[in-house]
Design a protein around this motif. Sequence first.
Motif, PDB file in Angstrom:
ATOM      1  N   ASP A  82       0.825  -1.209   0.000  1.00 11.70           N
ATOM      2  CA  ASP A  82       0.000   0.000   0.000  1.00 11.70           C
ATOM      3  C   ASP A  82       0.861   1.262   0.000  1.00 11.70           C
ATOM      4  N   VAL A  83       1.916   1.233   0.789  1.00  5.16           N
ATOM      5  CA  VAL A  83       2.777   2.416   0.831  1.00  5.16           C
ATOM      6  C   VAL A  83       3.443   2.663  -0.519  1.00  5.16           C
ATOM      7  N   ILE A  84       3.934   1.609  -1.115  1.00  5.44           N
ATOM      8  CA  ILE A  84       4.589   1.794  -2.409  1.00  5.44           C
ATOM      9  C   ILE A  84       3.598   2.334  -3.436  1.00  5.44           C
ATOM     10  N   LEU A  85       2.444   1.709  -3.479  1.00  7.50           N
ATOM     11  CA  LEU A  85       1.443   2.198  -4.420  1.00  7.50           C
ATOM     12  C   LEU A  85       1.110   3.654  -4.142  1.00  7.50           C
ATOM     13  N   ASP A  86       0.976   3.947  -2.869  1.00  2.14           N
ATOM     14  CA  ASP A  86       0.659   5.310  -2.465  1.00  2.14           C
ATOM     15  C   ASP A  86       1.691   6.296  -2.997  1.00  2.14           C
ATOM     16  N   ARG A  87       2.964   5.981  -2.812  1.00  3.97           N
ATOM     17  CA  ARG A  87       4.015   6.888  -3.295  1.00  3.97           C
ATOM     18  C   ARG A  87       4.055   6.917  -4.827  1.00  3.97           C
ATOM     19  N   VAL A  88       3.878   5.760  -5.437  1.00  2.00           N
ATOM     20  CA  VAL A  88       3.869   5.734  -6.894  1.00  2.00           C
ATOM     21  C   VAL A  88       2.765   6.637  -7.428  1.00  2.00           C
ATOM     22  N   LEU A  89       1.603   6.550  -6.811  1.00  3.63           N
ATOM     23  CA  LEU A  89       0.510   7.412  -7.246  1.00  3.63           C
ATOM     24  C   LEU A  89       0.845   8.882  -7.013  1.00  3.63           C
TER      25      LEU A  89
ATOM     26  N   MET B 147      13.688   1.478  -5.504  1.00  2.00           N
ATOM     27  CA  MET B 147      12.856   0.532  -6.239  1.00  2.00           C
ATOM     28  C   MET B 147      11.644   1.233  -6.855  1.00  2.00           C
ATOM     29  N   ALA B 148      11.088   2.190  -6.130  1.00  2.00           N
ATOM     30  CA  ALA B 148       9.905   2.880  -6.657  1.00  2.00           C
ATOM     31  C   ALA B 148      10.281   3.754  -7.854  1.00  2.00           C
ATOM     32  N   ILE B 149      11.328   4.549  -7.684  1.00  2.00           N
ATOM     33  CA  ILE B 149      11.718   5.433  -8.774  1.00  2.00           C
ATOM     34  C   ILE B 149      12.259   4.634  -9.949  1.00  2.00           C
ATOM     35  N   GLY B 150      13.006   3.581  -9.664  1.00  2.00           N
ATOM     36  CA  GLY B 150      13.495   2.724 -10.741  1.00  2.00           C
ATOM     37  C   GLY B 150      12.347   2.177 -11.566  1.00  2.00           C
ATOM     38  N   TYR B 151      11.295   1.763 -10.878  1.00  2.00           N
ATOM     39  CA  TYR B 151      10.120   1.263 -11.595  1.00  2.00           C
ATOM     40  C   TYR B 151       9.531   2.345 -12.503  1.00  2.00           C
ATOM     41  N   LEU B 152       9.406   3.558 -11.961  1.00  2.00           N
ATOM     42  CA  LEU B 152       8.791   4.630 -12.749  1.00  2.00           C
ATOM     43  C   LEU B 152       9.666   5.043 -13.928  1.00  2.00           C
ATOM     44  N   LEU B 153      10.959   5.113 -13.707  1.00  2.00           N
ATOM     45  CA  LEU B 153      11.844   5.480 -14.815  1.00  2.00           C
ATOM     46  C   LEU B 153      11.820   4.421 -15.912  1.00  2.00           C
ATOM     47  N   ALA B 154      11.850   3.171 -15.494  1.00  2.00           N
ATOM     48  CA  ALA B 154      11.808   2.093 -16.480  1.00  2.00           C
ATOM     49  C   ALA B 154      10.551   2.221 -17.335  1.00  2.00           C
ATOM     50  N   ARG B 155       9.438   2.522 -16.658  1.00  2.00           N
ATOM     51  CA  ARG B 155       8.186   2.694 -17.396  1.00  2.00           C
ATOM     52  C   ARG B 155       8.298   3.830 -18.390  1.00  2.00           C
ATOM     53  N   ASN B 156       9.139   4.814 -18.037  1.00  2.00           N
ATOM     54  CA  ASN B 156       9.271   5.974 -18.896  1.00  2.00           C
ATOM     55  C   ASN B 156      10.151   5.711 -20.108  1.00  2.00           C
ATOM     56  N   VAL B 157      11.241   5.002 -19.868  1.00  2.00           N
ATOM     57  CA  VAL B 157      12.186   4.800 -20.958  1.00  2.00           C
ATOM     58  C   VAL B 157      11.774   3.623 -21.848  1.00  2.00           C
ATOM     59  N   PHE B 158      11.192   2.620 -21.246  1.00  2.00           N
ATOM     60  CA  PHE B 158      10.727   1.481 -22.046  1.00  2.00           C
ATOM     61  C   PHE B 158       9.222   1.344 -21.896  1.00  2.00           C
ATOM     62  N   PRO B 159       8.485   2.282 -22.421  1.00  2.00           N
ATOM     63  CA  PRO B 159       7.053   2.320 -22.124  1.00  2.00           C
ATOM     64  C   PRO B 159       6.329   1.067 -22.604  1.00  2.00           C
TER      65      PRO B 159
END
Lengths: 228, 228, 228, 228
Positions: B113-120, B187-199
Amino acid sequence: MTEKDWEKWVRMIADEYDLDLGKTNKETLKQKKILEAAIHIFAEKGFSGSSTSEIAERAGVAEATIFKHYRTKKGLLLRLVIPAIAKVASPWITRSALKILEQDKPFRERVEDVILDRVLLIETNWKKIKIILVESLFHPELREAIQTHVAKSVFPVMSEKIKQLQAEGELRRDLPDYVLLRSVISMAIGYLLARNVFPEQLAQSEEKDEISMIAEVLLKGVGGSHGD
Amino acid sequence: MTEKDWEKWVRMIADEYDLDLGKTNKETLKQKKILEAAIHIFAEKGFSGSSTSEIAERAGVAEATIFKHYRTKKGLLLRLVIPAIAKVASPWITRSALKILEQDKPFRERVEDVILDRVLLIETNWKKIKIILVESLFHPELREAIQTHVAKSVFPVMSEKIKQLQAEGELRRDLPDYVLLRSVISMAIGYLLARNVFPEQLAQSEEKDEISMIAEVLLKGVGGSHGD
Amino acid sequence: MTEKDWEKWVRMIADEYDLDLGKTNKETLKQKKILEAAIHIFAEKGFSGSSTSEIAERAGVAEATIFKHYRTKKGLLLRLVIPAIAKVASPWITRSALKILEQDKPFRERVEDVILDRVLLIETNWKKIKIILVESLFHPELREAIQTHVAKSVFPVMSEKIKQLQAEGELRRDLPDYVLLRSVISMAIGYLLARNVFPEQLAQSEEKDEISMIAEVLLKGVGGSHGD
Amino acid sequence: MTEKDWEKWVRMIADEYDLDLGKTNKETLKQKKILEAAIHIFAEKGFSGSSTSEIAERAGVAEATIFKHYRTKKGLLLRLVIPAIAKVASPWITRSALKILEQDKPFRERVEDVILDRVLLIETNWKKIKIILVESLFHPELREAIQTHVAKSVFPVMSEKIKQLQAEGELRRDLPDYVLLRSVISMAIGYLLARNVFPEQLAQSEEKDEISMIAEVLLKGVGGSHGD
DNA sequence: GATGAATGAGAGTTCATTCAT
DNA sequence: TATGAATGAACTCTCATTCAT
């Protein structure tokens, strides 16, 4: 590894890992100076924030010389950045990570070595990598170059290795390869960025110990006894 | 959480987490349009790569109007970015993460929940956060603002919580708090960046599942049976 | 003149009237290529609008080569243009018009022949003449060269011929020679310019007929019966 | 027309025929100065040979001001030239020639008046017309503008008038209208160009007499008694 | 509060030209 | 003879910013 071995190894890799330009080239002295100046200034101020006149001044050449060689300011950027991307993603660089993983050592040590290896690779080329990271957010050509090189040349190789390690029982089998790979990279880059944004906070601890902890977290996770 | 609950919750948080400006809004319509245009263009081209004339055009105001309100281009940047930093680091935002961790659920679910919360939180404010991340590399004031707010207001709170969780046995005690915190954030930012570079690579998998896997890696690590 | 004779004659004159450079040719192949490229580009973009780099590229030589041969860009222009002026105004070229006028034919036919002859001369060298006309408006040296050559070598010869024709009753005696000469030239150049600006309008009519009409207007005027 | 009338009329037309810009406009003083400077310098050095800095200096404004108003150097050229083309070809200007032809005078006098009228029109706007003539050779847009305006708005009107005059017996019926029109224009422009290239040669003769001779040649031709 | 006009400073880029080879 | 490298000066154009209205 003894303290002394460690330091020797670090120096050696740092030399070896210079993502340099001037291997196959007939570049003039002036051209090299331009590239060096450009790296410095682009890294310091960003591409848009840098001026060709400043680069020329730092390189000790006339501004026109830059344009004779690279046609446009953006041409200069690409000349800097595309070969660096190609090199980071080259089989040669990728293979060096594989070799480390194939050494005859406990897996844990091999993971530490690989992380250190990549951290050194990034540190050695920090300016260029900073440029690549930042400018890829604004120049689609760069994004594409990264996608092409990394996705199509780094990922498959690493993916295969990961699957092999999964088969050997060194890595968990219940998670897809890309998650595992992303986890390693995230932790490494996260470490480097943290060091950049909070420099004094990390200044005190030894890099070797930090990497050791990263490996520990990666392999075993952060969970406590209660979670078992 | 049922599928339906999940969606409702996601919507709610997304609304709530808009790091917006217009709370204390004496801001006129024109000012809001300027800020909106600036966010869009700064995020797209970077601060140096954006021109006030383009911002004015997109906002539908005269260029001079921007300077009436924000005095300089940089003033406009800071007006955008400093409140956003303050807000991300505000006790209010930080506490919402703590609250999730204090809920009466299995630890594993709370972590998810916390990770999702921050990702959102990050996704909701992606443009602004992109600006903050990039420009902090080039503007020391921003770096300082981040250090001040995050290091002095986020870190202590989270550090305490981490220590409490270590005491409760939910987190390992043999690693320092900052390593654990950095691991989550990486891990959270890595996930978001990956989504950005390899959409396209991540488009297929469900965000919920991705976050579940991130939590799994975080808690248990990537090591396989052999490592035990 | 039969249709066949006409065509043969046209071909012959076109060859003969090339105001070319390469008579005294010590000029190397490269030099010829430079001159050819310069004519093309100067005619297309004007002298100021052309760049030496473009000329070099089109000529397939290094930019420096141009300067070795012609010292400056303007030197290149003059090298192109002065000999052409000299040649147009040379006794040899002028005399060919006189010869036509001395043939044993009705005056009307001789006038047509002379007009056609000059039209062909201009067409054959259209690019160079375009350069001369345009650049003489901006470079006094060229204006002087034209004045010198034309006024001092063409005009006296033609003037004498005109006076002779006036004496013979072929041309009116109540108008000064320069008015008569100017009238012929005006009509010829007016015809060529019209063809240039309204190309499709004149594409349909035969050149031979157009010239015949020009001669008719010149000799008899545009006045109708009423004016008698 | 008495000597006095003549001069008065000349002055009046010269005023009236200024192809000016500033009729319908809110142009600032600075803008007018820019346009005036540009006309002067473009006429003197040609478009490519002129620099915006020189124009700015002559206009007494900052260089940037030019670009605020006309976006590009070429924009400035078009702003100068397109309205002038439109005006020369406007029904209003064309009609003034028709009116002269409809006056109750001997045809011969009317022809002289029309020629003088056009010569004055061109002289009054000589700089602009020089720019139009020269630059239309290099900028297709200009050529198109001329074709559109002249061919589609001047020519039809004049063509009709010519046919009417042919019917009335004032002009010969055995030649097409376009040849007659071209003849008049050729003679007028030929006269003006000659004056430009050989200024001192024509300085001595009276303009009134020159135009009288042009009309004579036009109406009766250059042929002598022998040709009858 | 908002703007159109104006600008000095500097941007990136092209220019004609020089020189060592 | 021919050129690649280099450049100072000038180019067109954009920048962030000011000010009178």
